[in-house]
Scaffold this active site. Structure first.
Site, PDB file in Angstrom:
ATOM      1  N   SER A 144      18.014   7.830  -9.765  1.00 24.78           N
ATOM      2  CA  SER A 144      19.218   8.578 -10.136  1.00 24.78           C
ATOM      3  C   SER A 144      19.622   8.157 -11.544  1.00 24.78           C
ATOM      4  O   SER A 144      19.339   7.028 -11.967  1.00 24.78           O
ATOM      5  CB  SER A 144      20.358   8.240  -9.174  1.00 24.78           C
ATOM      6  N   TYR A 158      24.735   2.113  -3.971  1.00 27.59           N
ATOM      7  CA  TYR A 158      23.825   3.231  -4.309  1.00 27.59           C
ATOM      8  C   TYR A 158      23.107   2.938  -5.623  1.00 27.59           C
ATOM      9  O   TYR A 158      21.885   3.044  -5.722  1.00 27.59           O
ATOM     10  CB  TYR A 158      24.655   4.510  -4.428  1.00 27.59           C
ATOM     11  N   LYS A 162      19.059   2.403  -6.096  1.00 29.20           N
ATOM     12  CA  LYS A 162      18.264   3.276  -6.968  1.00 29.20           C
ATOM     13  C   LYS A 162      17.632   2.459  -8.099  1.00 29.20           C
ATOM     14  O   LYS A 162      16.498   2.723  -8.518  1.00 29.20           O
ATOM     15  CB  LYS A 162      19.129   4.403  -7.536  1.00 29.20           C
TER      16      LYS A 162
HETATM   17  N1  LIG Z   1      22.350  15.714  -5.746  1.00 28.39           N
HETATM   18  C1  LIG Z   1      22.458  14.901  -6.764  1.00 28.39           C
HETATM   19  O1  LIG Z   1      23.276  15.115  -7.664  1.00 28.39           O
HETATM   20  C2  LIG Z   1      21.572  13.698  -6.887  1.00 28.39           C
HETATM   21  C3  LIG Z   1      21.593  12.970  -8.072  1.00 28.39           C
HETATM   22  C4  LIG Z   1      20.759  11.871  -8.211  1.00 28.39           C
HETATM   23  C5  LIG Z   1      19.917  11.503  -7.184  1.00 28.39           C
HETATM   24  N2  LIG Z   1      19.914  12.218  -6.031  1.00 28.39           N
HETATM   25  C6  LIG Z   1      18.994  11.791  -4.981  1.00 28.39           C
HETATM   26  O2  LIG Z   1      18.137  12.868  -4.636  1.00 28.39           O
HETATM   27  C7  LIG Z   1      17.746  12.752  -3.275  1.00 28.39           C
HETATM   28  C8  LIG Z   1      18.006  14.065  -2.550  1.00 28.39           C
HETATM   29  O3  LIG Z   1      19.382  14.365  -2.645  1.00 28.39           O
HETATM   30  P1  LIG Z   1      19.994  15.786  -2.244  1.00 28.39           P
HETATM   31  O4  LIG Z   1      21.049  16.047  -3.230  1.00 28.39           O
HETATM   32  O5  LIG Z   1      18.930  16.784  -2.018  1.00 28.39           O
HETATM   33  O6  LIG Z   1      20.684  15.389  -0.851  1.00 28.39           O
HETATM   34  P2  LIG Z   1      21.180  16.300   0.382  1.00 28.39           P
HETATM   35  O7  LIG Z   1      22.330  15.559   0.963  1.00 28.39           O
HETATM   36  O8  LIG Z   1      21.367  17.708  -0.026  1.00 28.39           O
HETATM   37  O9  LIG Z   1      19.940  16.219   1.374  1.00 28.39           O
HETATM   38  C9  LIG Z   1      19.531  14.966   1.850  1.00 28.39           C
HETATM   39  C10 LIG Z   1      18.756  15.132   3.138  1.00 28.39           C
HETATM   40  O10 LIG Z   1      18.419  13.811   3.584  1.00 28.39           O
HETATM   41  C11 LIG Z   1      18.694  13.699   4.961  1.00 28.39           C
HETATM   42  N3  LIG Z   1      18.997  12.309   5.300  1.00 28.39           N
HETATM   43  C12 LIG Z   1      20.111  11.607   4.981  1.00 28.39           C
HETATM   44  N4  LIG Z   1      20.037  10.375   5.500  1.00 28.39           N
HETATM   45  C13 LIG Z   1      18.845  10.299   6.140  1.00 28.39           C
HETATM   46  C14 LIG Z   1      18.218   9.292   6.880  1.00 28.39           C
HETATM   47  N5  LIG Z   1      18.817   8.106   7.079  1.00 28.39           N
HETATM   48  N6  LIG Z   1      17.005   9.525   7.411  1.00 28.39           N
HETATM   49  C15 LIG Z   1      16.404  10.744   7.250  1.00 28.39           C
HETATM   50  N7  LIG Z   1      16.962  11.744   6.570  1.00 28.39           N
HETATM   51  C16 LIG Z   1      18.171  11.526   6.019  1.00 28.39           C
HETATM   52  C17 LIG Z   1      19.888  14.616   5.184  1.00 28.39           C
HETATM   53  O11 LIG Z   1      19.987  14.990   6.557  1.00 28.39           O
HETATM   54  C18 LIG Z   1      19.557  15.780   4.262  1.00 28.39           C
HETATM   55  O12 LIG Z   1      18.774  16.760   4.912  1.00 28.39           O
HETATM   56  C19 LIG Z   1      18.527  11.567  -2.711  1.00 28.39           C
HETATM   57  O13 LIG Z   1      17.708  10.417  -2.739  1.00 28.39           O
HETATM   58  C20 LIG Z   1      19.676  11.405  -3.687  1.00 28.39           C
HETATM   59  O14 LIG Z   1      20.174  10.098  -3.729  1.00 28.39           O
HETATM   60  C21 LIG Z   1      20.719  13.295  -5.851  1.00 28.39           C
END
Ligand SMILES: NC(=O)c1ccc[n+]([C@@H]2O[C@H](COP(=O)([O-])OP(=O)(O)OC[C@H]3O[C@@H](n4cnc5c(N)ncnc54)[C@H](O)[C@@H]3O)[C@@H](O)[C@H]2O)c1
Length: 252
Positions: A144, A158, A162
């Site tokens: 991230s 978090y 990361k």
């Molecule tokens: N959205 C952002 O702005 C952003 C920014 C930086 C990094 N990220 C990272 O990108 C990745 C994806 O994020 P996203 O925005 O698509 O998230 P999201 O919340 O839209 O989707 C995440 C998915 O992971 C599943 N999940 C959560 N905890 C879980 C667990 N313990 N075991 C199995 N599945 C689990 C959820 O059910 C969901 O389907 C994550 O690692 C997040 O930290 C996201």
């Protein structure tokens, strides 16, 4: 068909970037193991893949539980015969509980670490031996921009989880390069998914988007496209690398 005949596990594949990548990988010829805590969401992802003519296997489980991740790897190999791609995408951003170190409880610290850091540990622990058997493969970790810059609104557990993945990325790249296994990490900026939804009003989204050089928030496809490149043989000389995909945030 950039992933023809490849088998991929994608964690957190029920929603957001994980779903987008699952659908895209399947369109490009991969058989996709859709792993998620939210089984209904995972089933929906698999249904989209199958409607498009692709192949998917749903495994419900928690990335923070080693037995669940081990079972996922076993079921993937039992169903599709091998494993080529590990995409450790699942993560949680709990701004209500994960705050600055001076406000966070040990319990909240630990659960965020368990999902965001131990999850990728378990996936690579059980998945890498299968990539070795397959003669190589690609691992994609998800960091991230939070790990690359300080933020006044802190989510310290978090951020640390990361940040630790950046180190794991380099370690896995060096250890397993000789086995033709690559490992790279994507650092998304703010992407409009369910993860951010509780914290973003339409006004806030617009203000953040306007503040970026590219004048918008990211969408899941922005990240899935990069993951597809890292999963495919097009990135075959790329390992231990970090891709920042953030609309220019870190450059400002
Ligand atoms: N959205 C952002 O702005 C952003 C920014 C930086 C990094 N990220 C990272 O990108 C990745 C994806 O994020 P996203 O925005 O698509 O998230 P999201 O919340 O839209 O989707 C995440 C998915 O992971 C599943 N999940 C959560 N905890 C879980 C667990 N313990 N075991 C199995 N599945 C689990 C959820 O059910 C969901 O389907 C994550 O690692 C997040 O930290 C996201």
């Amino acid at each position: 068909m950039r992933l023809k005949d490849k088998v991929a596990i994608i964690t957190g594949a029920g929603l957001g970037m994980g779903r987008e990548a699952s659908v895209l990988f399947a369109q490009e010829g991969a058989k996709v193991v859709v792993f998620d805590l939210n089984e209904a969401a995972a089933q929906e992802t698999a249904a989209i893949i199958e409607k498009n003519g692709g192949k998917a296997l749903v495994v419900a489980g928690n990335v923070a539980k080693e037995a669940d991740v081990k079972r996922c790897v076993e079921e993937a190999v039992a169903k599709f015969g091998k494993l080529d791609i590990l995409y450790a995408n699942a993560g949680v951003l709990w701004k209500d509980r994960d705050k600055s170190v001076i406000e966070t409880t040990e319990e909240n610290w630990d659960i965020v670490q368990a999902i965001n850091l131990k999850g990728p540990f378990f996936l690579t622990k059980h998945g890498i031996p299968e990539l070795q058997k397959a003669g190589g493969g690609s691992i994609i970790l998800v960091g991230s921009i939070s790990a690359l810059a300080g933020f006044s609104l802190a989510q310290d557990s978090y951020t640390c989880a990361k940040g630790a993945l950046i180190s794991l990325n380099k370690s896995l790249a060096v250890q397993f390069g000789p086995d033709n296994i690559r490992c790279n990490i994507i650092h998304p900026g703010m992407v409009d998914t369910a993860l951010q939804a509780p914290y973003l009003t339409p006004e806030k989204k617009k203000a953040i988007g306007d503040s970026l050089p590219m004048k918008r928030l990211g969408v899941a496809r922005d990240i899935a496209n990069a993951a597809l490149f890292l999963a495919s043989d097009e990135s075959c000389w790329m390992t231990g690398a970090e891709m920042i995909i953030d609309g220019g945030f870190i450059a400002t």
